[in-house]
Motif scaffolding. Structure first.
Motif, short mmCIF file in Angstrom:
data_model
loop_
_atom_site.label_atom_id
_atom_site.label_comp_id
_atom_site.label_asym_id
_atom_site.label_seq_id
_atom_site.Cartn_x
_atom_site.Cartn_y
_atom_site.Cartn_z
N GLU A 1 0.92 -1.13 0.09
CA GLU A 1 -0.04 0.05 -0.03
C GLU A 1 0.71 1.29 0.08
OE1 GLU A 1 -3.38 -0.07 2.47
OE2 GLU A 1 -3.35 -2.28 2.72
N PRO A 2 0.49 2.34 -0.70
CA PRO A 2 1.41 3.42 -1.01
C PRO A 2 1.98 4.20 0.22
CG PRO A 2 -0.78 3.74 -2.05
CD PRO A 2 -0.79 2.40 -1.62
N ASP A 3 1.08 4.21 1.30
CA ASP A 3 1.52 5.02 2.33
C ASP A 3 2.11 4.29 3.56
OD1 ASP A 3 0.22 7.21 1.21
OD2 ASP A 3 -1.60 6.87 2.48
N TYR A 4 2.54 2.84 3.00
CA TYR A 4 2.91 1.86 4.25
C TYR A 4 4.13 2.55 5.15
CZ TYR A 4 3.77 -2.66 6.35
OH TYR A 4 3.86 -3.79 7.11
N LEU A 5 5.24 3.01 4.25
CA LEU A 5 6.50 3.44 5.21
C LEU A 5 6.19 4.54 6.06
CD1 LEU A 5 9.43 2.47 2.94
CD2 LEU A 5 8.50 1.40 4.93
N GLU A 6 5.29 5.64 5.43
CA GLU A 6 5.15 6.78 6.22
C GLU A 6 4.23 6.56 7.48
OE1 GLU A 6 4.73 6.61 2.72
OE2 GLU A 6 5.73 8.36 1.82
N LEU A 7 3.35 5.67 7.50
CA LEU A 7 2.50 4.92 8.40
C LEU A 7 3.27 4.62 9.52
CD1 LEU A 7 -0.61 3.77 6.71
CD2 LEU A 7 -0.33 5.68 8.00
N VAL A 8 4.23 3.57 9.06
CA VAL A 8 5.12 2.98 10.06
C VAL A 8 6.23 3.97 10.36
CG1 VAL A 8 7.26 1.24 10.17
CG2 VAL A 8 5.21 0.62 8.64
N HIS A 9 6.71 4.83 9.80
CA HIS A 9 7.48 5.82 10.54
C HIS A 9 6.87 6.98 11.21
CE1 HIS A 9 11.04 8.40 10.16
NE2 HIS A 9 10.44 9.40 9.89
N GLY A 10 5.56 7.36 10.64
CA GLY A 10 4.81 8.44 11.31
C GLY A 10 4.38 7.73 12.71
N LEU A 11 4.20 6.62 12.96
CA LEU A 11 3.80 6.17 14.32
C LEU A 11 4.80 6.27 15.35
CD1 LEU A 11 1.95 3.02 13.16
CD2 LEU A 11 0.92 5.01 14.14
N ARG A 12 6.02 6.57 15.03
CA ARG A 12 7.13 6.64 16.04
C ARG A 12 7.85 7.74 15.49
NH1 ARG A 12 5.75 1.84 14.46
NH2 ARG A 12 5.27 0.25 15.82
N SER A 13 7.14 9.15 15.19
CA SER A 13 7.98 10.20 14.76
C SER A 13 8.45 11.03 15.84
CB SER A 13 6.75 11.10 14.22
OG SER A 13 5.75 11.59 15.01
N LEU A 14 8.49 10.69 17.24
CA LEU A 14 9.00 11.45 18.23
C LEU A 14 10.62 11.07 18.32
CD1 LEU A 14 8.56 13.28 20.70
CD2 LEU A 14 8.44 11.12 22.00
N ALA A 15 11.34 11.91 17.69
CA ALA A 15 12.74 11.95 17.91
C ALA A 15 13.15 11.80 19.47
CB ALA A 15 13.77 12.70 17.28
N LEU A 16 13.85 10.95 19.84
CA LEU A 16 14.15 10.96 21.16
C LEU A 16 15.36 12.17 21.34
CD1 LEU A 16 14.68 7.17 22.31
CD2 LEU A 16 12.68 8.63 22.57
N PRO A 17 15.23 12.81 22.32
CA PRO A 17 16.19 13.79 22.34
C PRO A 17 17.41 13.38 22.88
CG PRO A 17 14.44 14.14 24.13
CD PRO A 17 14.19 12.91 23.09
N GLY A 18 18.49 14.52 22.77
CA GLY A 18 19.67 14.71 23.21
C GLY A 18 20.41 13.19 23.98
N GLY A 19 19.57 13.02 25.13
CA GLY A 19 20.30 11.97 25.90
C GLY A 19 20.07 10.48 25.62
N ALA A 20 19.15 10.14 24.42
CA ALA A 20 19.02 8.91 23.86
C ALA A 20 20.44 8.56 23.05
CB ALA A 20 18.03 8.84 23.16
N PRO A 21 20.75 7.22 23.41
CA PRO A 21 22.20 6.85 22.56
C PRO A 21 22.05 6.77 21.23
CG PRO A 21 21.09 5.01 23.77
CD PRO A 21 20.11 6.34 24.12
N ILE A 22 20.88 6.82 20.78
CA ILE A 22 20.68 6.41 19.24
C ILE A 22 20.10 7.60 18.55
CG2 ILE A 22 19.64 4.72 17.72
CD1 ILE A 22 20.22 2.54 19.31
#
Lengths: 292, 292
Positions: free
Chosen positions: A271-292
């Motif tokens: 389905e065309p939006d698949y990766l945008e959906l997978v990505h968008g569900l986890r769109s919170l970039a962990l700020p500075g302190g996160a090791p990744i």
């Protein structure tokens, strides 16, 4: 209307409208300039600078002392109606869930300071003999502060300071759906979703720990805390259409459904939006302190 | 050793070591400066600038013409041994999977140009009567170009240009494990993982579409293309310990296992690295063209 519209609804953010809330040199939140101006009038322990909101150097340095000093500073704002929904429920203040907890802050203030909050949501599922799936859907009470009358999962709730994710699962399952520990404890943790979005209550930066719970046909949930007005056991197809075609689901509950549909193959990779959906569900970039 | 070590192994990236590969003004790849210098000696259709590698303005503008021109430019590099593993298998060149396909490029060159590649991986599962789970694990043949002798999923493979994800699932399931379409077609799509990491073959920027496939006890996979030397049906606990404590799994296959463990509750949300794992499995930021 599409699933992607639901994800976009949870990604409303204008970086220039905020300045950091910085504690011990760590950016733990984002304060809208408008709220910063309000805070400056009754600053108390806060120092409202052009670059950032910080805590006064004379504030206590220990978590308990900071918690008290911040609560005292927020009280006049609450009394003036600027922190609606005050419920004496402290949330952890940290760079991200799992990072060192700097102090605790009343839940109603968390989105005003743009601090990351954690919560749990439980998909309640009944598998039919013919392979079909039904899902328990709650309707939020009309007197809820946020999203009254909207559709919700079987169980959902915020993680208060000091509670583990598992504690929160058991507590909310009892309060919201009258599920005993022996039942709620069978819920399977299946991941986490995250989003950052502007709402009337402030900037929501949430991590939701998601669970799937298979229930027998005769396990009927019953709300005990007045937060859900009614439960329905809907065929999954009705859930799918309601999420995709309407905004009846609470903004973040729609994301929990979409995550369920992806994990169980109801939305497929061609389905065309698949990766945008997978990505968008986890769109919170962990700020500075996160090791990744 | 920890699950997080496996995720970090798949996040080795030094931005300053690369310049963009830009086509029609769109950044579609990242070229290591060392490879750019090599390319400059035999540039052909490529223009190796200080800022970016681009295609010559005199190159064909249509996808088929570009595909041919790029293949001709790469051939001398392959003949000189700079593109090991050439297999005449074209991959799509696009800003990200699902974005407009600009042309196709030989698979062996994809990591040299740091172009995002897509693939499929299938977790093969047997559920025992007592509730236990076993997982089919393949050992990669010792003559494989990449990660010889390492452990792998039941099925895994790259998505060639023009094939759908579903096509690739069926083709690889037949080749790698001799699974007929009626069996492979029962695999459930359960999401996608992504990573960006430096390997000996270049910069791997991969999106892996993940499937879970439950197999009956008597369905024994059999490799038909020589890429897997043997299959083992391991208790899940052995898989868990091998991923966590050793580097026996191929770098990206370890991530597919960790994703399985998260989705099925074998790694829980109160474990300290939980969010870093959930986040790290999807660490590929979709570049410019993605709407989110």
């Amino acid at each position: 209307m599409s699933f992607l519209d639901r994800v976009r609804t949870c990604a409303q953010f204008t970086p220039s409208a905020y300045r950091p809330f910085r504690v011990d040199g760590i950016d733990v939140g984002l304060v809208a300039h408008e709220f910063a101006e309000l805070l400056a009038k009754n600053a108390g322990v806060f120092v409202v600078g052009e670059e950032a909101v910080t805590l006064s150097p004379s504030a206590p340095a220990d978590p308990a002392g900071r918690t008290d000093a911040v609560a005292r500073a927020l009280r006049p704002l609450a009394d003036a109606g600027a922190l609606p929904g005050w419920r004496d429920e402290p949330y952890e203040v940290a760079a991200y869930p799992g990072a060192p907890v700097l102090f605790a802050m009343e839940r109603a203030a968390i989105p005003k300071f743009g601090i990351i909050a954690a919560g749990i949501h439980v998909n309640g599922i009944v598998r039919d003999a013919d392979g079909g799936v039904r899902m328990w859907i709650g309707r939020r009470a009309l007197n809820k502060a946020n999203s009254p009358g909207k559709l919700d999962q079987l169980v959902g709730g915020g993680k208060p300071a000091g509670a583990s994710v598992h504690d929160t699962l058991l507590k909310e399952s009892a309060e919201e759906a009258d599920l005993p520990e022996a039942v709620a404890g069978r819920a399977v943790p299946v991941g986490a979703i995250a989003y950052r979005t502007e709402r009337s209550e402030g900037l929501r930066r949430d991590v939701l720990y998601v669970f799937d719970l298979e229930l027998p046909e005769d396990a009927v949930p019953r709300n005990t805390d007045g937060e859900i007005s009614e439960f329905h056991l809907w065929p999954l197809q009705r859930v799918i259409e309601t999420v995709r075609e309407t905004d009846e689901f609470k903004f973040n509950c729609a994301l929990v459904v979409i995550d369920f549909l992806i994990r169980h193959g109801y939305i497929g990779p061609d389905e065309p939006d698949y990766l945008e959906l997978v990505h968008g569900l986890r769109s919170l970039a962990l700020p500075g302190g996160a090791p990744i």
